[in-house]
Design an enzyme around this catalytic site. Structure first.
Site, PDB file in Angstrom:
ATOM      1  CB  CYS A   2     -15.175   0.100  -8.530  1.00 27.57           C
ATOM      2  SG  CYS A   2     -14.115  -1.402  -7.486  1.00 27.57           S
ATOM      3  NE  ARG A  27     -14.133   5.800  -8.452  1.00 25.71           N
ATOM      4  CZ  ARG A  27     -14.094   6.271  -7.219  1.00 25.71           C
ATOM      5  NH1 ARG A  27     -13.695   7.558  -7.270  1.00 25.71           N
ATOM      6  NH2 ARG A  27     -14.237   5.658  -6.140  1.00 25.71           N
ATOM      7  CD1 TRP A  74      -7.912  -1.085  -9.855  1.00 23.43           C
ATOM      8  CD2 TRP A  74      -8.131  -1.381  -7.713  1.00 23.43           C
ATOM      9  NE1 TRP A  74      -6.351  -0.962  -9.305  1.00 23.43           N
ATOM     10  CE2 TRP A  74      -6.381  -1.276  -7.993  1.00 23.43           C
ATOM     11  CE3 TRP A  74      -8.395  -1.792  -6.367  1.00 23.43           C
ATOM     12  CZ2 TRP A  74      -5.765  -1.216  -6.956  1.00 23.43           C
ATOM     13  CZ3 TRP A  74      -7.322  -1.510  -5.435  1.00 23.43           C
ATOM     14  CH2 TRP A  74      -5.951  -1.434  -5.638  1.00 23.43           C
ATOM     15  CG  ASN A 100     -17.695   2.087  -6.321  1.00 18.72           C
ATOM     16  OD1 ASN A 100     -17.454   1.002  -7.192  1.00 18.72           O
ATOM     17  ND2 ASN A 100     -17.633   3.245  -6.670  1.00 18.72           N
ATOM     18  N   GLY A 101     -16.087  -0.097  -2.693  1.00 17.09           N
ATOM     19  CA  GLY A 101     -15.860  -0.091  -1.187  1.00 17.09           C
ATOM     20  C   GLY A 101     -15.629  -1.776  -0.703  1.00 17.09           C
ATOM     21  CD  GLU A 488       4.576  14.323  -7.327  1.00 22.07           C
ATOM     22  OE1 GLU A 488       4.529  13.606  -6.112  1.00 22.07           O
ATOM     23  OE2 GLU A 488       3.799  14.152  -8.325  1.00 22.07           O
ATOM     24  CE  LYS A 492       3.081  11.754 -10.550  1.00 20.53           C
ATOM     25  NZ  LYS A 492       2.373  12.600  -9.496  1.00 20.53           N
ATOM     26  CD  GLU A 495       1.886   7.503  -9.361  1.00 19.96           C
ATOM     27  OE1 GLU A 495       2.454   8.753  -9.788  1.00 19.96           O
ATOM     28  OE2 GLU A 495       0.827   7.145  -9.232  1.00 19.96           O
ATOM     29  CG  HIS A 511      25.743  10.018   4.574  1.00 18.20           C
ATOM     30  ND1 HIS A 511      26.877  10.281   5.801  1.00 18.20           N
ATOM     31  CD2 HIS A 511      25.613  11.583   4.195  1.00 18.20           C
ATOM     32  CE1 HIS A 511      27.054  11.312   5.683  1.00 18.20           C
ATOM     33  NE2 HIS A 511      26.530  12.185   4.845  1.00 18.20           N
ATOM     34  CE  LYS A 608      -6.620  11.281 -10.109  1.00 21.95           C
ATOM     35  NZ  LYS A 608      -5.413  11.772 -10.266  1.00 21.95           N
TER      36      LYS A 608
HETATM   37  O1  M6R Z   1      -6.995  11.320  -3.976  1.00 26.86           O
HETATM   38  P1  M6R Z   1      -5.557  11.611  -2.962  1.00 26.86           P
HETATM   39  O2  M6R Z   1      -4.881  13.006  -3.340  1.00 26.86           O
HETATM   40  O3  M6R Z   1      -5.886  11.392  -1.417  1.00 26.86           O
HETATM   41  O4  M6R Z   1      -4.456  10.395  -3.559  1.00 26.86           O
HETATM   42  C1  M6R Z   1      -3.233  10.373  -2.873  1.00 26.86           C
HETATM   43  C2  M6R Z   1      -2.387   9.302  -3.597  1.00 26.86           C
HETATM   44  O5  M6R Z   1      -3.127   8.105  -3.793  1.00 26.86           O
HETATM   45  C3  M6R Z   1      -2.230   9.938  -5.150  1.00 26.86           C
HETATM   46  O6  M6R Z   1      -1.631  11.230  -4.828  1.00 26.86           O
HETATM   47  C4  M6R Z   1      -1.163   8.843  -5.891  1.00 26.86           C
HETATM   48  O7  M6R Z   1       0.058   8.954  -5.275  1.00 26.86           O
HETATM   49  C5  M6R Z   1      -1.069   9.437  -7.228  1.00 26.86           C
HETATM   50  N1  M6R Z   1      -1.096   8.287  -8.008  1.00 26.86           N
HETATM   51  C6  M6R Z   1       0.117  10.087  -7.384  1.00 26.86           C
HETATM   52  O8  M6R Z   1       0.113  10.275  -8.881  1.00 26.86           O
END
Ligand code: M6R
Length: 613
Positions: A2, A27, A74, A100-101, A488, A492, A495, A511, A608
């Site tokens: 958060c 966040r 969040w 937070n946490g 990657e 993307k 997401e 395969h 994030k």
């Molecule tokens: O802050 P971090 O790099 O440790 O985060 C790792 C992943 O949570 C982050 O890369 C996530 O996969 C992203 N949303 C990718 O776009």
């Protein structure tokens, strides 16, 4: 997960808190709230949904208080709702807390407090905190100026888990007490006003001077002072850190979305990552590292541990380190590594990559390796982030704040930094010839210009995105390091467009996955390694034969083929080609998401930084 903001000063707190929350929506964005001390009482306002819903609440603009705390949530414990939104108060409405946490022992604490007569109104773990503070406060017979501080300290001593908390009380209307443990929190210093935030961008418009708080440090903030205490309530001093990010770089800067801005920032972010670490004709220079030849020679292996996109950067890094340094590298997902009882010891160097520096699994994985005697090196984008306090060594990507949930510029900066690190190790070890290293350095230094060229050539990509944005499934194929980029690109797309996609090493197609290829399905190929061109082309031909629509990203002069679209990118060393080939994939995901009318920067269900397991 958060976002937290706080203010103590001379101006109206509410607009400052709301402004900070808006910058922190990335966040967490399922509810938001704030608390101020208004005419001797705590006033708490909160609402489900975005910060704009909070802004619309009746009476919020009438609040005149100059002290307040705020939160954008969040959800972890308890569904998104106004009751579960922060701040939470104790039963007597004397203490208000944002958090937070996760409080891992909250059930136990809740049972204890219920047994003492407290009632709970939310499903959150957080509500235990103000009530615990009240519990200790009401039992403290010494009525001096430190009673509030003592109560917060005692409550924190009972908490297990991670937290960054802000507390205010109507009994002490001129101060805010904050504490962090394994969750980020900074204090921004102004003139006759001080700010608090979980993330620097929230308060960057107001100050560039920050205190980076340490775990378990109790901090008392008034408008003209900030005092730090340890758990015995011994006071200590702390240095102010000047953060050079300018406020504008934390804003959208005229772009429609943060993600687009961050994609276009990549020439510059990579320049910053290179900084003074790499120059032609000179050995690479890392001021903060002191690995000897003897230490590196004695390593059995290197582990790279990370999550999500950062892990994908690690896969590219593995290839570079193995090729240049001849040290075996294993890449692992942090949430797997931490529970697999990994074979690491003092002959293993463990490298942790994390944009935020706050990812719970990555931090736990680092602590584990440390306890097994291996040296740990953190690669992060956030100065003073939690992981950098735990690691033996830390190096920073300097990519600037990344706000969009989907990581773009952090990935390319991570790969660049890994490449420079690999060259540095290879120079110490004398493991690669000078010409190879010098050529790679030239290619790294040319990256910003070449990225600029990729970004100038987007028409075909947009057109292709328009053709395929309504699809349900897609495939990404590549070999070698192109497979790492395929992973990657696929992440993307998932997401931000919510389209299901899979990435395969192209040779794996036969395969199994080829069974899924049918008329009209979209397949994206990445072809940048001259040694593997023919192989990947023949895999792409196999999908064309079965009716697939194809897009190929390449830096090779491909023979006449039947691909629907070809995106040409500049040539570079195959070791670092992912830095260029990922950019069309980032943009493809972006355009598809835009055509679908989705919120690119805040994709559903994602946050994030993942500061809980
Ligand atoms: O802050 P971090 O790099 O440790 O985060 C790792 C992943 O949570 C982050 O890369 C996530 O996969 C992203 N949303 C990718 O776009």
């Amino acid at each position: 997960m958060c976002g937290i903001v706080g203010y103590v000063g001379e101006n109206r707190a509410t607009p400052i808190l709301i402004n900070g929350l808006l910058k922190l929506e990335y966040r967490g964005y399922d509810s938001a709230g704030l608390a101020v001390v208004e005419n001797g009482n705590l006033a708490v306002m909160k609402n489900k949904g975005r910060v704009s819903n909070l802004e619309e609440l009746d009476g919020i603009n009438n609040l005149t208080s100059t002290i307040g705390i705020a939160h954008t949530r969040w959800a972890t414990h308890g569904r998104p709702s106004a009751e579960n939104a922060h701040p939470h108060m104790d039963n007597s409405k004397t203490f208000a807390v944002v958090h937070n946490g996760i409080i891992e022992n909250y059930n136990e604490l809740k049972d204890f407090l219920i047994s003492k007569g407290y009632t709970f109104y939310s499903q959150t773990d957080t509500e235990t905190i103000p009530n615990l503070i009240h519990y200790y406060f009401s039992r403290d017979e010494k009525d001096d100026g430190d009673k509030f501080l003592r109560a917060v300290r005692s409550a924190c001593n009972d908490l297990k888990g991670s937290y960054a908390i802000e507390v205010i009380s109507n009994l002490s209307p001129n101060e805010c007490i904050v504490v962090r443990k394994d969750s980020p929190l900074v204090v921004g210093v102004g003139t006759n006003e001080n700010y608090i935030a979980s993330d620097i961008p929230a308060i960057l418009p107001f100050t560039k001077n920050f205190y980076l708080l340490d775990d378990n440090e109790l901090t008392v903030i008034k408008k003209d002072s900030v005092f730090f205490y340890d758990n015995s309530l011994e006071q200590h001093n702390k240095a102010i850190k000047n953060i050079e990010w300018d406020a504008l770089s934390a804003e959208k800067d005229g772009y429609e979305d943060y993600m687009l801005k961050e994609i276009f920032e990549q020439p510059n972010s990579i320049r910053e990552t290179i900084g003074s670490r790499l120059k032609l004709g000179e050995e690479c220079n890392f001021d903060d590292l002191e690995f000897s030849k003897e230490y590196l020679e004695n390593l059995n292996k290197i582990y790279i541990v990370a999550c999500g996109t950062a892990m994908h950067a690690g896969l590219v890094g593995k290839n570079i380190i193995e090729k240049l340094c001849k040290i075996p590298v294993t890449v692992d997902i942090a949430s797997e590594f931490r529970y697999r009882d990994p074979l690491v010891d003092e002959k293993t160097l463990c490298i942790y990559i994390t944009q935020s520096g706050e990812t719970a699994d990555t931090i736990a994985a680092l602590k584990l390796a440390k306890s097994k005697g291996s040296k740990t090196l953190a690669i992060s984008n956030v100065i003073g982030s939690s992981i950098t306090r735990e690691a033996d060594y830390s190096i920073y990507t300097h990519a600037g704040p990344e706000i969009a949930v989907a990581s773009t510029k952090a990935y390319t900066s991570q790969v660049v930094l890994l490449a420079i690190l690999a060259i540095h190790f290879a120079e110490i070890l004398e493991a690669s010839d000078k010409e190879t290293l010098e050529n790679l350095k030239t290619d790294i230094l040319d990256l910003p210009t070449k990225i600029g060229a990729v970004l100038d050539n987007l028409d075909d990509l947009k057109e292709f995105a328009k053709k395929i944005y309504t699809e349900k499934d897609m495939f990404f194929l590549g070999r070698g390091t192109d497979y790492n980029v395929a992973l990657e690109g696929s992440l993307k797309l998932k997401e931000i467009s919510y389209i299901h996609s899979e990435a395969y090493a192209a040779g794996e197609l036969k395969h199994g996955p080829i069974a899924l290829i049918e008329n009209g399905v979209t397949v994206i190929g990445i072809i940048t390694d001259s040694k593997l061109v023919e192989k990947t082309i023949s895999n792409m031909q196999e999908v064309i034969t079965r009716g697939a629509k194809t897009l190929v990203i390449t830096n090779q002069n491909l023979p006449n083929t039947h691909f629907d679209y070809v995106i040409d990118i500049p040539n570079t060393s195959s070791l670092i080609s992912p830095i260029l080939s990922v950019i069309p994939l980032q943009l493809l995901a972006y355009y598809i998401s835009k055509y679908k009318g989705l919120d690119v920067d805040k994709p559903r269900n994602l946050a994030k930084s993942v500061t809980v397991e």
